[in-house]
Design an enzyme around this catalytic site. Structure first.
Site, mmCIF file in Angstrom:
data_model
loop_
_atom_site.group_PDB
_atom_site.id
_atom_site.type_symbol
_atom_site.label_atom_id
_atom_site.label_comp_id
_atom_site.label_asym_id
_atom_site.label_seq_id
_atom_site.Cartn_x
_atom_site.Cartn_y
_atom_site.Cartn_z
ATOM 1 N N LYS A 108 -4.818 -10.429 -6.094
ATOM 2 C CA LYS A 108 -5.998 -10.749 -5.283
ATOM 3 C C LYS A 108 -7.213 -9.951 -5.764
ATOM 4 O O LYS A 108 -7.064 -8.800 -6.168
ATOM 5 C CB LYS A 108 -5.651 -10.356 -3.841
ATOM 6 C CG LYS A 108 -6.699 -10.625 -2.825
ATOM 7 C CD LYS A 108 -6.312 -10.016 -1.481
ATOM 8 C CE LYS A 108 -6.507 -8.524 -1.449
ATOM 9 N NZ LYS A 108 -6.396 -7.920 -0.120
ATOM 10 N N LYS A 121 0.829 -1.219 0.000
ATOM 11 C CA LYS A 121 0.000 0.000 0.000
ATOM 12 C C LYS A 121 0.854 1.256 0.000
ATOM 13 O O LYS A 121 0.469 2.277 -0.564
ATOM 14 C CB LYS A 121 -0.944 0.000 1.202
ATOM 15 C CG LYS A 121 -2.061 -1.004 1.028
ATOM 16 C CD LYS A 121 -3.069 -0.916 2.143
ATOM 17 C CE LYS A 121 -4.085 -2.028 2.013
ATOM 18 N NZ LYS A 121 -4.927 -2.163 3.192
ATOM 19 N N LYS A 137 -11.430 -5.293 -2.887
ATOM 20 C CA LYS A 137 -12.539 -4.355 -3.052
ATOM 21 C C LYS A 137 -12.094 -2.947 -3.377
ATOM 22 O O LYS A 137 -12.847 -2.180 -3.951
ATOM 23 C CB LYS A 137 -13.473 -4.385 -1.852
ATOM 24 C CG LYS A 137 -12.839 -4.065 -0.511
ATOM 25 C CD LYS A 137 -13.905 -3.980 0.570
ATOM 26 C CE LYS A 137 -13.649 -4.847 1.789
ATOM 27 N NZ LYS A 137 -12.407 -4.569 2.493
#
Ligand code: TYM
Length: 332
Positions: free
Chosen positions: A197, A112, A200
Site C-alpha cells: 500500500k 506493525k 504515509k
C-alpha cells in the site's frame, strides 16, 4: 439524514492514497455540519514511536490540507480527536467489550508489530487497543457510514461487532455503522513496490506521492514507477501486473472511466505514465494553491478546529453518557 464519520492519522504527510481512497469521498458529501464529521486522530498517532513536535506539526498540517482539499466548515465538522474527551471515555467501555483475541487478529496490528520488532522497538499497548479507540471515534457520534480506503475495512468490521455486542448485552445505545469504499483506488499501491500500500509512514518516499509534492516531483515519481517488462502491451491485471494496474487505477480515479477500458487506449507504458503524471498534477494543483493560502493564516484553521471540537463534543456527550449508564456505572 445519514451521518458520516471518518478520520486521518497525523503520522506523516498526506498522500495520494489518502486523497483518492478517503478524503475525496469526504469532500464530495453535501451534508449539514452535524451529519459529516471529520477528525484528525492525533491520539492514534501516539501508538507508534513518535516525535511530539512532529505530531503537533502534522496535526495542524493535516487539518489545513483537509480544508485545502475542499472540506467546508459550513457543511461539515472538522476537529482534532484529543480535543474531545468523549473518545477516550468511550474507548474504555469498548475495551470492556472487545476481547484480547479479536484485537490480536487485526491485520494492521500484526504488520506493525512485526515491523516494530524487526526494528528492535517495543510494541506500545495502545497499538493493540488502537481499533477500540477507532470504534469509539465512530460509535460516539452514531455514525451510519464510514468512508475509508480498503485497509480500514477490517477495523470498521470490528466496530460493527462491538456495537452489536454492546447493544445486545446492555441495550440499544449504538448505531451499527458500515464502511463505504470508493469504486476505484480503494487501495493505491506504492509506485516503487506495487504489492504494498502507498502508506504515509513508509521509509522510502520515492514510491509515494505526497499531496504537497511539487509538480516536477510528482512527475519524476510517476515516470519512475516500477512496472513489468511490458511485453504484450498495456493490460489491466492486478495480480500479474500490479504496477501497471495501479497506474491505471490512479488514472481512472483522476479522470473518471474504467481502468480496463483506459488500458485499451495505450500500447506502451511511456505515454500511460505521462498521462498519469499530468492527471495527478492537475488533480493536486488547486489543493496545493489553496494550502499555501490557508497556511499563511493559521489562526483561521485554529478557529475552525475549535468550533468543530465544540460541535463534536455536543454530539458525542449524550451518546457516551448513555453508554456509561447502560453498562452499569452510577450517574455522577
Ligand atoms: P490513515 O490515516 O492511515 O488513512 C486515512 C484514510 O486514507 C485511506 N488510505 C488509503 N486509501 C487508498 N489507498 C491507500 N494507499 C491509502 N492509504 C490510506 C485510509 O483507508 C483512511 O480511510 N485508522 C485510520 C484512522 C482512523 C479512522 C477512525 C478512520 C481513526 N479513527 C475512525 C475512520 C473512522 C487510519 O489510520 O487512517
Amino acid at each position: 439524514m445519514t451521518r458520516i464519520f471518518s478520520g486521518v492519522k497525523p503520522t506523516g504527510h498526506l498522500t495520494l492514497g489518502n486523497y483518492l481512497g478517503a478524503v475525496r469521498q469526504w469532500v464530495a458529501t453535501d451534508q449539514k455540519p452535524d451529519d459529516a464529521l471529520f477528525c484528525v486522530v492525533d491520539l492514534h498517532a501516539l501508538t507508534v514511536e513518535h516525535d511530539p513536535a512532529r505530531v503537533r506539526r502534522l496535526s495542524r498540517q493535516a487539518a489545513t490540507l483537509l480544508l485545502a482539499a475542499g472540506l467546508d466548515p459550513d457543511r461539515c465538522t472538522l476537529f482534532v480527536q484529543s480535543h474531545v474527551d468523549e473518545h477516550t471515555r468511550l474507548a474504555y467501555l469498548l475495551e470492556c467489550t472487545a476481547t484480547d483475541g479479536e484485537l490480536r487478529r487485526m491485520i494492521q496490528y500484526r504488520e506493525k508489530t512485526a515491523r516494530a520488532q524487526a526494528a528492535g522497538e517495543g510494541v506500545r499497548l495502545s497499538l493493540l487497543t488502537y481499533p477500540v479507540l477507532m470504534a469509539a471515534d465512530i460509535l460516539a457520534y452514531g455514525a451510519d457510514e464510514v468512508p475509508v480506503g480498503e485497509d480500514q475495512r477490517q477495523h470498521v468490521e470490528l466496530t460493527r461487532d462491538l456495537a452489536v455486542r454492546f447493544n445486545q448485552r446492555y441495550g440499544p445505545v449504538f448505531t451499527v455503522p458500515k464502511a463505504t469504499l470508493p469504486a476505484v483506488a480503494a487501495r493505491v499501491m506504492d509506485l516503487q513496490d506495487p504489492t504494498s500500500k502507498m502508506g504515509k509512514s513508509h521509509e522510502n518516499g520515492a514510491g509515494i506521492v505526497y499531496l504537497l509534492d511539487e509538480p516536477e516531483v510528482v512527475r519524476r515519481k510517476v515516470m519512475r514507477a516500477v512496472t513489468d517488462s511490458g511485453e504484450g502491451g498495456v493490460v489491466y491485471d492486478r495480480a500479474a501486473r500490479p504496477g501497471v494496474a495501479n497506474l491505471l487505477d490512479i488514472l481512472a480515479a483522476c479522470t473518471g472511466g474504467e481502468p480496463e477500458e483506459l488500458a485499451r487506449g495505450y500500447e506502451q507504458y511511456g505515454p500511460l505514465k505521462r498521462d498519469v503524471a499530468d492527471a495527478v498534477v492537475e488533480l493536486l494543483r488547486p489543493l496545493r494553491e489553496r494550502h499555501a493560502e490557508l497556511a499563511a493564516d493559521p489562526g483561521e484553521v485554529e478557529r475552525v478546529l475549535r468550533a468543530g471540537a465544540g460541535r463534536a463534543r455536543a454530539l458525542a456527550r449524550p451518546v457516551v453518557d448513555r453508554a456509561y449508564e447502560a453498562i452499569g456505572l452510577l450517574a455522577p
